[in-house]
Structures are given as C-alpha cells and as structure tokens.
Design a protein around this motif. Structure first.
Motif, PDB file in Angstrom:
ATOM      1  N   THR A  90      33.529  26.979  17.134  1.00 53.94           N
ATOM      2  CA  THR A  90      33.770  26.785  15.704  1.00 53.94           C
ATOM      3  C   THR A  90      32.557  26.120  15.073  1.00 53.94           C
ATOM      4  OG1 THR A  90      36.144  26.508  16.099  1.00 53.94           O
ATOM      5  CG2 THR A  90      35.284  25.740  13.991  1.00 53.94           C
ATOM      6  N   GLU A  91      32.000  26.769  14.049  1.00 58.52           N
ATOM      7  CA  GLU A  91      30.859  26.220  13.327  1.00 58.52           C
ATOM      8  C   GLU A  91      31.307  25.714  11.960  1.00 58.52           C
ATOM      9  OE1 GLU A  91      27.624  28.980  13.120  1.00 58.52           O
ATOM     10  OE2 GLU A  91      27.914  29.690  15.178  1.00 58.52           O
ATOM     11  N   CYS A  92      30.509  24.849  11.368  1.00 60.23           N
ATOM     12  CA  CYS A  92      30.803  24.378  10.012  1.00 60.23           C
ATOM     13  C   CYS A  92      29.496  24.162   9.265  1.00 60.23           C
ATOM     14  CB  CYS A  92      31.629  23.097  10.030  1.00 60.23           C
ATOM     15  SG  CYS A  92      30.796  21.680  10.762  1.00 60.23           S
ATOM     16  N   SER A  93      29.531  24.424   7.967  1.00 65.37           N
ATOM     17  CA  SER A  93      28.337  24.264   7.136  1.00 65.37           C
ATOM     18  C   SER A  93      28.520  23.191   6.073  1.00 65.37           C
ATOM     19  CB  SER A  93      27.971  25.600   6.465  1.00 65.37           C
ATOM     20  OG  SER A  93      29.070  26.095   5.723  1.00 65.37           O
ATOM     21  N   HIS A  94      29.740  22.719   5.875  1.00 61.58           N
ATOM     22  CA  HIS A  94      30.020  21.617   4.955  1.00 61.58           C
ATOM     23  C   HIS A  94      30.916  20.627   5.703  1.00 61.58           C
ATOM     24  CE1 HIS A  94      28.884  24.910   2.251  1.00 61.58           C
ATOM     25  NE2 HIS A  94      28.446  23.961   1.430  1.00 61.58           N
ATOM     26  N   CYS A  95      30.294  19.748   6.430  1.00 63.48           N
ATOM     27  CA  CYS A  95      31.059  18.833   7.296  1.00 63.48           C
ATOM     28  C   CYS A  95      30.357  17.483   7.343  1.00 63.48           C
ATOM     29  CB  CYS A  95      31.234  19.424   8.689  1.00 63.48           C
ATOM     30  SG  CYS A  95      29.793  20.297   9.345  1.00 63.48           S
ATOM     31  N   SER A 114      37.346  19.264   8.356  1.00 57.09           N
ATOM     32  CA  SER A 114      38.717  19.699   8.641  1.00 57.09           C
ATOM     33  C   SER A 114      39.405  20.170   7.367  1.00 57.09           C
ATOM     34  CB  SER A 114      39.504  18.554   9.275  1.00 57.09           C
ATOM     35  OG  SER A 114      39.484  17.407   8.426  1.00 57.09           O
ATOM     36  N   GLU A 115      38.795  21.139   6.708  1.00 56.39           N
ATOM     37  CA  GLU A 115      39.408  21.686   5.501  1.00 56.39           C
ATOM     38  C   GLU A 115      40.739  22.345   5.841  1.00 56.39           C
ATOM     39  OE1 GLU A 115      38.606  21.249   2.516  1.00 56.39           O
ATOM     40  OE2 GLU A 115      36.572  20.435   2.679  1.00 56.39           O
ATOM     41  N   ARG A 116      41.569  22.492   4.822  1.00 61.34           N
ATOM     42  CA  ARG A 116      42.903  23.057   5.022  1.00 61.34           C
ATOM     43  C   ARG A 116      42.811  24.432   5.679  1.00 61.34           C
ATOM     44  NH1 ARG A 116      46.789  23.248  -0.078  1.00 61.34           N
ATOM     45  NH2 ARG A 116      46.453  20.998   0.198  1.00 61.34           N
ATOM     46  N   GLY A 117      43.645  24.620   6.682  1.00 62.22           N
ATOM     47  CA  GLY A 117      43.686  25.891   7.386  1.00 62.22           C
ATOM     48  C   GLY A 117      42.843  25.914   8.642  1.00 62.22           C
ATOM     49  N   ASN A 154      42.378  15.671  11.941  1.00 62.50           N
ATOM     50  CA  ASN A 154      42.110  15.814  10.518  1.00 62.50           C
ATOM     51  C   ASN A 154      41.355  14.598   9.986  1.00 62.50           C
ATOM     52  OD1 ASN A 154      42.327  16.977   7.908  1.00 62.50           O
ATOM     53  ND2 ASN A 154      43.970  15.527   7.451  1.00 62.50           N
ATOM     54  N   SER A 155      40.276  14.859   9.286  1.00 59.09           N
ATOM     55  CA  SER A 155      39.501  13.796   8.652  1.00 59.09           C
ATOM     56  C   SER A 155      39.902  13.712   7.189  1.00 59.09           C
ATOM     57  CB  SER A 155      38.006  14.088   8.767  1.00 59.09           C
ATOM     58  OG  SER A 155      37.255  13.163   8.015  1.00 59.09           O
ATOM     59  N   THR A 156      40.182  12.504   6.735  1.00 56.88           N
ATOM     60  CA  THR A 156      40.680  12.337   5.376  1.00 56.88           C
ATOM     61  C   THR A 156      39.587  12.067   4.359  1.00 56.88           C
ATOM     62  OG1 THR A 156      41.056  10.009   5.871  1.00 56.88           O
ATOM     63  CG2 THR A 156      42.912  11.506   6.173  1.00 56.88           C
ATOM     64  N   SER A 157      38.390  11.723   4.805  1.00 66.02           N
ATOM     65  CA  SER A 157      37.307  11.398   3.884  1.00 66.02           C
ATOM     66  C   SER A 157      36.000  11.358   4.654  1.00 66.02           C
ATOM     67  CB  SER A 157      37.565  10.044   3.214  1.00 66.02           C
ATOM     68  OG  SER A 157      36.436   9.612   2.488  1.00 66.02           O
TER      69      SER A 157
END
Length: 630
Positions: A263-268, A315-318, A326-329
């Motif tokens: 799993t990759e992420c570009s806005h994390c 950890s955006e929704r979905g 889940n990260s809240t902030s």
C-alpha cells in the motif's frame, strides 16, 4: 775407701735410712703423687701436652629417615622452609582475620532488568526477512523474502525486513515508526542503564533493523519525494471475504505463499512525520557511526518536507489503515517530528515549527479532554470532535527548557508546555479522579476500553522520565495546584503500574509471557501457536491451531499481551485478541518503562547526548582584550 765419700756435684752422698725404703713403699708413694696431680684441673693446653692431639669426630653427611636417606644439607633447608612457610601462613591468616574487610557484593538483577531482557526478545520473534544467525528464537526462520519485489517502475526495489506488527504478518509502518522512536528515545535517555543490564547492543540492533527497513519504504537518497509505502500485507476480511490474506489465513510467516500487497500513499503527513521522528531519533543513537547517522538524518529531512508539502492523513476513509490503525490528526506529528529533527540537526527552523502556538493548538495541546495526556501511537477523543495531544510532544520541550533554557522567542511556549506537563503528571496520581483505577490498582487511561496495557506502560515511562528530568535539574518535585509532590511520587506511580503488569494483581498473573510462573499460554500469535514440525500448514490448515484449547507449542518470550478488562479479569483465549494479542508498539513502551525503572536510581538520565547536535544557545563571549600598555 771410706764409705762416706764426697759428692762431686757438691752434695752429700750419704744415704739416709729414710731413703732406704722398699720398692712397695716407693710404688705407693708414686701412686699418691699421681692422684694429687690428677685432682688438679688441667686446661686444654696442658691436656694437649699430656694427651696429645684428640681424634676428631666426623659429622655424618646424610640423614637416615628410615625409608630413605637424604643429604643433611637438603634436609635442613627443607625443614627450615616448611617452618618458615608455616609461620608466614599463620601471619597472613592472623592479618586477614583481624583487618576489617570491605565486601563489594553485586546485588542480584531486579525484576525490571529481568523483564527487560524478555521484553526485547519479543522483537526478535517479530522480525521479517532474512534473519541473522544470532536471532535466538529457535522456532522462527526467514520469511516473506519476496516482499515488494517484482513491481516494475516502482521507487522501491524490495521491502524485505522490518517487523510484523502483532500476531499477524502485516507490516504497519505507522505504529512501527512509533515503536522505533520510543526505543530510540529510551536509549538516548538511559543508555547507561541499558549497558548495565547488558542490553545496549541488543536494543541498538533492534532499532537498526527497523531503521534500515524504513529507508527502503521511500526514495531515501532523494531530497524530495511524492509517495511512500504505508504498509505491506492485508488484513481486511469485512464483507465475508475469503481472499487469502494475513488475517484470513492462520499460517507461520515462513510458510506464507499468498500475494502480499503493498500500500502506497502520497498524502500522508502523519505517517511521514512519524517515520521522520523515528529516523531522526535513531540518528542520535548511532551518532558515533557518522556516515550512517547522516544517512538517517537525510531520510528524516526528506520525509518531513514531504509531509509538509503534501498534507493529508494516511488513513483516509475507506483505506485499510483506517480499520486497524486510524490516525486522527497529523498536527501532533508535526510538533513531535519537528522536535526530534531539531535535536538531530540543531537547525532552528525545526524548533520554530515545533514551538509554533498555532500548530500546538491544532494538535490539541491546550485542551483538557478525556484523553488529554495519554500517550500512544494515536489517541482518539470521544465524540465527533477529535483532538490529539500526547505528552511526548511536551516532554522533550520541557527537557529543552530545563537544561538549555533557550529564552526568547521560545520561552513563553516552552513554559506553557512545561505547565501542561505538570498537569498531565498530576492526572496520573490517585488523589485526582480524571482516570479511574481497577480494584487491583491499574489506571484506566483508555477509560475501560480493551487493550489497556499499551497506554499504561507509556504513562509509566513518562512519569519516571519526568521525575528524572526534575532531579537532574536539582528540582525536588512539582506542584499540583497548591500542593507540592516529590519526584518519588511519580516513581511510585510507575512502579505500581509495572508491578501490576509483572504479577502484583488480583490474578497473581504476569501479563509478560515468560516472566514468572503464571503467564498467558494461549497468546494470539500465528508463529507461536503452530508447531515447527516440518509440516507446512496452508491458509486454512492452520485454523486447527488457532482454535485448539491447548497451550501454544512455542513460547513468545517477552510479549506483553493486550491486558485485563476493567474488572481485572482476563481470558487466556487465543481467539480473543483484546486480551491475548501483543504488539510491537506496546512492547516498545514496556521496554522504555522497564529500563527507566531498572538498576540504581542514582544512574539517572544522560543530560547531554540528546543535545549533541544542538549548537550553543548563546554566542560565546569574545576573548578579553590585550592588556593596556602605555
């Protein structure tokens, strides 16, 4: 011729009658003369005249001992040596018994040191990739060697290594980064205690194993990036999915044959900044290895810039991360990561960001919600409004104020952080009612929700560390309102909580596997529950080991399980992960708390290492002028 003649020598030749004695009379007279002569004592000279030279007696050259004959000289020397040795031995014995002795008895290892050895062994059992020969976990082997390989055009070449998060085989990078940061922080503060416990090299190996893996999850050689890896493996089984993954299957990691997705992420921003904190803190641990330390710092800088340029929660929704971690902030990570980058580089720009009141406000640093001051990989607040504040954001800056006192323009915000830390420490004390306690004395930092121990160990670490900070600054305690409390109160709080975990609880049970005689035997862990018997169990084949009531065939030494419920109850059931599953984030906090409490209290913290890269806060004074000469 006359019978009276004249003596030609002038004497009379007349013979008297008395002289005509018989021969017997003459002999008798001679005997009397001899006795008279002998009755007078003669000296040696006279005796020699009379008797002549005496015959000298010859001394014997040998001594007959009965069974053997030895030289007289050797016999005398041997006998003399024995007597001299006996006298010397007696003298030494007399001195030893009469002179007072100073005994240096080494105290046996305390429970915290013993538990520390085991807590660190858990990380050996969680290693992924090709294991070193000295891994010392007999039932583990190399696993998941193909992670991240085979994808064309990707920024990563392979993702072998790292740590499995818990009882599964997923590598969640968000909690793993937090775990490595906690371990590095504990080494920076308590390296002397790790050394005394014989675990300094071991814990540094654990940190390096994690840091080396993190450098693979993004382009660590670049100055700027636009994506990174968030996790390896999948665990979502919602909707009745039967697709083989790390939660649906129950297999030893060594036997995994299903596809492991990346799993990759570009806005994390949260993940990137947390990993930046892990690399920055590790760079201080390895500061003596300059090349490696600089490599870690470069990676931390790159991640932090990426987090600021492309903001968002990992950890955006979905996403699968939202289900499990889940990260809240991400505001709290900005403060946290900025502080560690300042310590690692000495660059004031990171200190300015870490002490920015606006960012601190977004992080919830000034709001006293129900979870205020609870340290974890993430901290959620009840209800719709979510605020995140962790005291680990405040503690390092409190340390900065205590030991460096940077002054303007940082003094005001650091004083606020310091005051907030005091409030958090007050909330841990039994006299305050912010947090309930079980009847057995365990503080309910997560308000009675499952898996409480991961929060408890972090609080124990912070309380002990803050106590040591105050003592290092020659401050005997702190105020909670009008009342003053000594630093011993904080240590007592930490000890009661850790002692509860180690067995001083209503169940008389240790929640650390392998510590004591009574501990969980059905830990929620795939590798520990399946025997290493040369039989490969497939995805569903391992279910029988998951569901059996028999104890695990392999002991997961040092694993701290999730913990009891709010009534001090505990169900040692493998399928109930809320009681029996350990995590690397939880064990990192446990190791930090144990080393802080271990050994002699006088050892204290290392006041200098964390500031090794920080330049002097104030310019050095110029040299005095040359003396005036007329």
């Amino acid at each position: 011729m006359s019978m009276y003649g004249r003596d030609p020598w002038g004497g009379s030749l007349e013979i008297n009658a008395a002289d005509s004695a018989t021969d017997d009379d003459k002999s008798r007279n001679l005997n009397d003369l001899d006795r008279a002569a002998l009755s007078r004592t003669l000296d040696e000279t006279q005796q020699s005249w009379l008797l002549g030279p005496a015959e000298q007696k010859k001394k014997k050259k040998y001594v007959d001992l009965g069974c053997i004959i030895v030289s007289r000289k050797i016999f005398v020397w041997t006998l003399g040596s024995i007597v001299a040795a006996a006298l010397l031995a007696g003298l030494i014995t007399l001195i030893v018994k009469t002179v007072p002795r100073h005994r240096h008895n080494h105290a046996p290892a305390d429970n915290y040191s013993l538990a520390l050895h085991k807590a660190l062994m858990f990380f050996n059992a969680q290693r992924s990739g090709k294991l070193p020969k000295h891994n010392n976990v007999s039932w583990r082997g190399s696993s998941c060697l193909s992670d991240g390989k085979g994808k064309q055009g990707s920024f990563y070449k392979d993702l072998e290594g790292g740590y499995y998060d818990a009882g599964d085989a997923i590598k969640f990078h968000f909690p793993a980064s937090f775990a490595m940061t906690m371990l590095s922080w504990s080494v920076i503060e308590y390296s002397a205690k790790y050394e005394a416990a014989g675990e300094l090299n071991h814990v540094k190996e654990i940190i390096k194993w994690g840091a080396d893996y993190f450098l693979k999850t993004f382009n660590s050689s670049a100055d700027t990036i636009n994506t990174m890896v968030a996790q390896v493996g999948r665990g979502d089984t919602s909707g009745g999915s039967i697709t083989p993954n790390d939660h649906y299957c129950w297999m030893r990691p060594e036997d995994i044959d299903y596809e492991r997705l990346v799993t990759e992420c570009s806005h994390c921003s949260d993940l990137a900044t947390e990993m930046a904190a892990a690399l920055a803190s590790a760079s201080i641990v390895f500061k003596d290895n300059r090349a490696y330390s600089l490599r870690l710092v470069h990676g931390a800088r790159t991640l932090f810039q990426f987090a600021r340029d492309q903001r968002g929660r990992y950890s955006e929704r979905g996403s699968e991360a939202a289900i499990f971690y889940n990260s809240t902030s991400y505001w709290d990570e900005f403060v946290w990561g900025g502080a560690w980058l300042y310590y690692a580089t000495g660059n004031d720009s990171y200190l300015q960001l870490a002490t920015n009141p606006g960012i601190a406000k977004h992080a919830g640093a000034f709001w006293g919600g129900p979870d205020y001051g609870v340290l974890s990989w993430d901290n959620k607040l009840a209800g719709a409004q979510i605020s995140y504040v962790v005291s680990y954001n405040i503690i390092p800056k409190c340390r900065l104020r205590l030991f460096l006192n940077p002054g303007y323009p940082y003094e005001e915000i650091l004083r606020t952080f310091h005051n907030q830390t005091s409030i958090i420490m007050c909330s841990y004390l039994p006299i305050f009612t912010k947090f309930n306690r079980t009847r057995g004395g365990l503080i309910e930092l997560n308000h009675g929700r499952p898996q409480p121990l991961q929060y408890v160990v972090n609080a124990a670490f912070l309380a002990t560390l803050y106590s040591d900070y105050l003592e290092a600054a020659d401050t005997p305690g702190w105020y909670c309102g009008p009342n003053f409390y000594s630093t011993n109160v904080l240590r007592d709080f930490a000890k009661t909580q850790i002692d509860y975990i180690l067995g001083k609880n209503p169940r008389k049970m240790s929640f650390v596997v392998g510590f004591g005689n009574h501990y969980p035997k059905h830990v929620h862990h795939r590798g520990a529950s399946i025997p290493k018997n040369k039989i490969r169990y497939n995805c569903k084949g391992g279910w029988k080991w998951r569901d059996t009531t028999k104890p695990n065939p392999n002991t997961l030494v040092g694993a701290m399980v999730a913990g009891p419920d709010r009534h001090d109850g505990f169900h040692d059931v493998r399928t109930n992960y809320n009681y029996t599953e350990p995590t690397i984030a939880g064990n990192a906090g446990l190791a930090a708390a144990l080393v802080a409490l271990s050994g002699e209290k006088t050892t204290g913290i290392d006041k200098n290492t964390i500031f090794s890269a920080v330049p002097p806060m104030f310019p050095t004074l110029p040299p005095p002028p040359a003396p005036w000469r007329p």
